[in-house]
Design an enzyme around this catalytic site. Structure first.
Site, PDB file in Angstrom:
ATOM      1  N   LYS A  41       0.812  -1.220   0.000  1.00 47.13           N
ATOM      2  CA  LYS A  41       0.000   0.000   0.000  1.00 47.13           C
ATOM      3  C   LYS A  41       0.846   1.272   0.000  1.00 47.13           C
ATOM      4  O   LYS A  41       0.484   2.287   0.596  1.00 47.13           O
ATOM      5  CB  LYS A  41      -0.989   0.019   1.174  1.00 47.13           C
ATOM      6  CG  LYS A  41      -1.825  -1.254   1.324  1.00 47.13           C
ATOM      7  CD  LYS A  41      -2.463  -1.700   0.010  1.00 47.13           C
ATOM      8  CE  LYS A  41      -3.496  -0.700  -0.512  1.00 47.13           C
ATOM      9  NZ  LYS A  41      -4.082  -1.147  -1.814  1.00 47.13           N
ATOM     10  N   THR A  44       2.530   0.679  -5.132  1.00 50.40           N
ATOM     11  CA  THR A  44       3.075  -0.409  -5.951  1.00 50.40           C
ATOM     12  C   THR A  44       2.470  -0.441  -7.347  1.00 50.40           C
ATOM     13  O   THR A  44       3.188  -0.432  -8.356  1.00 50.40           O
ATOM     14  CB  THR A  44       2.814  -1.767  -5.264  1.00 50.40           C
ATOM     15  OG1 THR A  44       3.068  -1.666  -3.871  1.00 50.40           O
ATOM     16  CG2 THR A  44       3.681  -2.845  -5.876  1.00 50.40           C
ATOM     17  N   TRP A  74       4.680 -10.737  -9.367  1.00 44.81           N
ATOM     18  CA  TRP A  74       5.185 -10.703  -7.997  1.00 44.81           C
ATOM     19  C   TRP A  74       6.188 -11.822  -7.785  1.00 44.81           C
ATOM     20  O   TRP A  74       5.883 -13.002  -8.000  1.00 44.81           O
ATOM     21  CB  TRP A  74       4.032 -10.851  -7.011  1.00 44.81           C
ATOM     22  CG  TRP A  74       3.092  -9.697  -7.076  1.00 44.81           C
ATOM     23  CD1 TRP A  74       2.030  -9.537  -7.915  1.00 44.81           C
ATOM     24  CD2 TRP A  74       3.165  -8.500  -6.298  1.00 44.81           C
ATOM     25  NE1 TRP A  74       1.432  -8.315  -7.694  1.00 44.81           N
ATOM     26  CE2 TRP A  74       2.106  -7.666  -6.717  1.00 44.81           C
ATOM     27  CE3 TRP A  74       4.026  -8.064  -5.272  1.00 44.81           C
ATOM     28  CZ2 TRP A  74       1.871  -6.415  -6.156  1.00 44.81           C
ATOM     29  CZ3 TRP A  74       3.795  -6.829  -4.723  1.00 44.81           C
ATOM     30  CH2 TRP A  74       2.735  -6.010  -5.162  1.00 44.81           C
ATOM     31  N   HIS A  96       7.400  -7.361  -2.323  1.00 41.70           N
ATOM     32  CA  HIS A  96       7.214  -6.718  -1.023  1.00 41.70           C
ATOM     33  C   HIS A  96       8.262  -7.210  -0.015  1.00 41.70           C
ATOM     34  O   HIS A  96       8.139  -6.941   1.183  1.00 41.70           O
ATOM     35  CB  HIS A  96       5.834  -7.051  -0.445  1.00 41.70           C
ATOM     36  CG  HIS A  96       4.697  -6.312  -1.074  1.00 41.70           C
ATOM     37  ND1 HIS A  96       4.782  -5.007  -1.503  1.00 41.70           N
ATOM     38  CD2 HIS A  96       3.411  -6.698  -1.322  1.00 41.70           C
ATOM     39  CE1 HIS A  96       3.611  -4.624  -1.990  1.00 41.70           C
ATOM     40  NE2 HIS A  96       2.773  -5.624  -1.895  1.00 41.70           N
ATOM     41  N   SER A 126      -4.472   3.057   4.415  1.00 38.87           N
ATOM     42  CA  SER A 126      -4.761   2.324   3.188  1.00 38.87           C
ATOM     43  C   SER A 126      -4.787   0.819   3.454  1.00 38.87           C
ATOM     44  O   SER A 126      -5.635   0.099   2.923  1.00 38.87           O
ATOM     45  CB  SER A 126      -3.714   2.661   2.127  1.00 38.87           C
ATOM     46  OG  SER A 126      -4.022   2.041   0.898  1.00 38.87           O
ATOM     47  N   LYS A 246      -8.506   6.627  -2.829  1.00 39.52           N
ATOM     48  CA  LYS A 246      -8.463   8.093  -2.908  1.00 39.52           C
ATOM     49  C   LYS A 246      -7.269   8.625  -3.698  1.00 39.52           C
ATOM     50  O   LYS A 246      -7.373   9.622  -4.398  1.00 39.52           O
ATOM     51  CB  LYS A 246      -8.444   8.693  -1.494  1.00 39.52           C
ATOM     52  CG  LYS A 246      -9.757   8.540  -0.741  1.00 39.52           C
ATOM     53  CD  LYS A 246      -9.723   9.331   0.566  1.00 39.52           C
ATOM     54  CE  LYS A 246     -11.053   9.269   1.286  1.00 39.52           C
ATOM     55  NZ  LYS A 246     -11.019  10.060   2.552  1.00 39.52           N
TER      56      LYS A 246
END
Length: 282
Positions: A41, A44, A74, A96, A126, A246
């Site tokens: 978050k 990415t 990924w 990640h 987020s 958003k």
């Protein structure tokens, strides 16, 4: 349902111990691989779109016809072995993972890394909404409960503080560049110039304008190849919260109480004292 690999909590539905062992011991990183590395978050999908367009020289076809998770697969997910082993170079790869958990072949390669960092208060907010809509991660509980879990690193991919510290410690390595979510929002053109220089990809003014336009939040939110609307509702229920929610800075101010902000600032100061890194706002 999570499982733990080297003390890192991972969603069992899309990761496995077998896959993690494979990527650590067997996966061969190529010198021309480009990794987008983030804590979840942190922008990415946004950076996946940007880098895809840099390598396509502004051709919109890939970002309009291939899902982002296939365009820039990924590294640590179960499907990556079949996605990446036979892929032509240069491969664009997302991860990640903490620095210490990258494939062993990564450390001796010349592969490049774009590390995206975001205000952790916004990351927390987020992540809270994401956990509420994605069935393959644990239920976030109340905001207060998730807030505490986040500070303790008891969320998927562990501690934000550990993650950022691990990659910031090698910030002077010439094969790594750090980019913030906030600067992407404020000056995407400047970010593109910095990335094109880092990646050795010369971009014309026309291509830059195409990328700036395509990677605006409103355009990406409408792009089915990037907004995760192709993912079944059983895995991501976007009726609960949209994947692209958003796309702003400082949304934490709409969710934190004064007590939350004070508590977070205290932990940030304690955990990041070795880094010359400040929050983007107070």
């Amino acid at each position: 349902m999570n499982f733990s690999y080297e003390e890192l909590p991972l969603p069992a539905e899309i990761h496995s111990e077998e896959q993690m062992r494979y990527l650590r011991e067997e996966f061969q990183v190529r010198d021309d691989d480009v990794f987008i590395v983030t804590y979840p978050k942190s922008g990415t999908t946004w950076m996946q779109e940007v880098v895809s367009l840099i390598f396509s020289n502004g051709d919109l076809t890939p970002v309009q016809t291939i899902p982002s998770f296939d365009r820039v697969p990924w590294l640590e997910q179960i499907r990556s072995k079949s996605m990446l082993e036979t892929r032509a170079s240069p491969r664009l790869i997302t991860s990640h993972l903490l620095y210490r958990l990258m494939p062993k072949s990564f450390y001796t390669s010349r592969a490049k890394v774009i590390y995206v960092i975001r205000n952790p208060k916004d990351v927390l907010v987020s992540s809270f909404y994401y956990h509420g809509m994605a069935s393959f991660v644990e239920n976030p509980g109340t905001f207060d409960e998730f807030f505490q879990k986040f500070l303790e690193g008891k969320v998927m991919f562990g501690s934000w503080f550990d993650h950022v510290n691990s990659w910031w410690a090698i910030k002077d390595n010439e094969k790594i560049i750090h980019v913030s979510y906030e600067e992407m929002l404020e000056d995407m053109r400047g970010v593109l110039l910095k990335l094109s220089d880092f990646l050795g990809k010369k971009l014309s003014e026309e291509i830059i304008e195409v990328i700036v336009s395509q990677t605006k939040f409103c355009n990406m939110k409408q792009n089915k190849m990037s907004n995760y609307s192709l993912v079944p509702e059983t895995l991501m229920n976007q009726k609960k919260s949209q994947f692209f929610r958003k796309g702003i800075c400082s949304d934490w101010k709409n969710n934190f109480t004064v007590a939350h902000a004070e508590r977070f600032d205290l932990v940030f100061k304690q955990r990041m004292k070795e880094m010359n890194l400040k929050l983007y706002d107070n």
